[in-house]
Design a protein around this motif. Sequence first.
Motif, PDB file in Angstrom:
ATOM      1  N   ASN A 145     -10.249  50.209  -7.103  1.00  0.00           N
ATOM      2  CA  ASN A 145      -9.888  49.096  -8.185  1.00  0.00           C
ATOM      3  C   ASN A 145      -8.459  49.729  -9.025  1.00  0.00           C
ATOM      4  N   TYR A 148      -2.486  51.247  -5.609  1.00  0.00           N
ATOM      5  CA  TYR A 148      -1.664  50.122  -5.348  1.00  0.00           C
ATOM      6  C   TYR A 148      -0.925  51.168  -4.317  1.00  0.00           C
ATOM      7  N   ASN A 177      -2.949  45.860  -4.535  1.00  0.00           N
ATOM      8  CA  ASN A 177      -3.255  45.269  -5.631  1.00  0.00           C
ATOM      9  C   ASN A 177      -3.933  45.571  -6.787  1.00  0.00           C
ATOM     10  N   GLN A 180      -7.094  43.517  -8.403  1.00  0.00           N
ATOM     11  CA  GLN A 180      -6.877  41.870  -8.008  1.00  0.00           C
ATOM     12  C   GLN A 180      -7.364  41.942  -6.231  1.00  0.00           C
ATOM     13  N   THR A 183      -4.513  40.608  -1.075  1.00  0.00           N
ATOM     14  CA  THR A 183      -3.947  39.359  -0.359  1.00  0.00           C
ATOM     15  C   THR A 183      -3.449  39.352   0.816  1.00  0.00           C
ATOM     16  N   THR A 262      -8.187  37.157   0.729  1.00  0.00           N
ATOM     17  CA  THR A 262      -8.138  37.758  -0.285  1.00  0.00           C
ATOM     18  C   THR A 262      -9.912  38.482  -0.920  1.00  0.00           C
ATOM     19  N   VAL A 264     -11.726  41.844  -2.870  1.00  0.00           N
ATOM     20  CA  VAL A 264     -11.583  42.399  -4.163  1.00  0.00           C
ATOM     21  C   VAL A 264     -12.301  43.556  -4.067  1.00  0.00           C
TER      22      VAL A 264
END
Length: 353
Positions: A145, A148, A177, A180, A183, A262, A264
């Motif tokens: 999480n 980046y 990201n 998020q 993706t 996507t 997560v």
Amino acid sequence: MKIRSLNPNFRRRLVTYGIVAAAFVFIQILSGAGLLTNSLSGQLVPICAYVIMAVSLNLTVGILGELSLGHAGFMSVGAFTGAFLSVCCKDVLPGWLTLTLALLAGTAAAALVGVLIGIPVLRLQGDYLAIVTLAFGEIIKNLLNSFYIGRDSAGFHLSFKDALSLGLDDTGEVIINGAQGVTGMPRSASFTLGIVLILVTLFVVQNLVDSRTGRAIMSIRDNRIAAESVGINVTRYKMIAFTVSAALAGLAGAMYAHNFSTLVARKFDYNTSILVLVFIVVGGLGNIRGSVIAAAALTVLPELLRGFSDYRMLVYAVVLIVMMLFNQSPQFAAWRQKLAAKFRRRRPNRKEA
């Protein structure tokens, strides 16, 4: 000359492979007849992933005898590694090659993390090992999480703050990201691929269990002190089982990731580890075939109970309790043994050829 009977272990493996193959044919027939709902069709790949997860966790919990509550962490490592590689290579390599490399990378990354975690964790036993593996699973989820990662003309950039701190130029793109996730992944996983990976997982686990290494692992489960007394390297064999289990979880994660556009990290939380643990407890600790059946049945059951509306999860809980009683109750076990004995007595004797 008498017709030789098949080796019991080999016969058991063939039956398990046959169940998986029959399930594949049955689903293909339903799909061809248009009897599969869109929701159920979308669950086929996750079902395959959960079956692989259940079989791999049973190697640690059922065969090795150590309780692990962080199995979803290894799944997330494989998922994010495979997703990262797919996003980076989707415009460069053919789709089938990208998917193959993603599966291999996810498996290898999870195996590596399994070794790193196994070094300190496998020195513990029982409840202590369960708590520490739970902690590692949550640590992995929170680290993912916080990642980046982006790339531009200057190469890859990493930050633990936010996407803006990556400092990407006009050609840059953010690949991971933070919360998020990832993706833009190619949705290249299929039910056929899932069945093939289930068969590969069964082949690896069942052959490991029936090998000399598997017998050493089970001896550690049955009596650690006795195993050490005859010269079995307990740490080595525990590490083998734990690493293989983690690698197969990474394989499941990489396939699972390619069923969505996507990805997560919250999909791989503590609840996922407990769900997989429920699969192997219901199917029977150490029972590989039971793990396959329980994982498939309990994953698809909520969808089949959708007609019960608000009472769906209540019925699900009742079915779960009944399955537990059927598999674990001594009375039901005795009844199954009697039924099996009657069936064996009714079978015709083999004649000489």
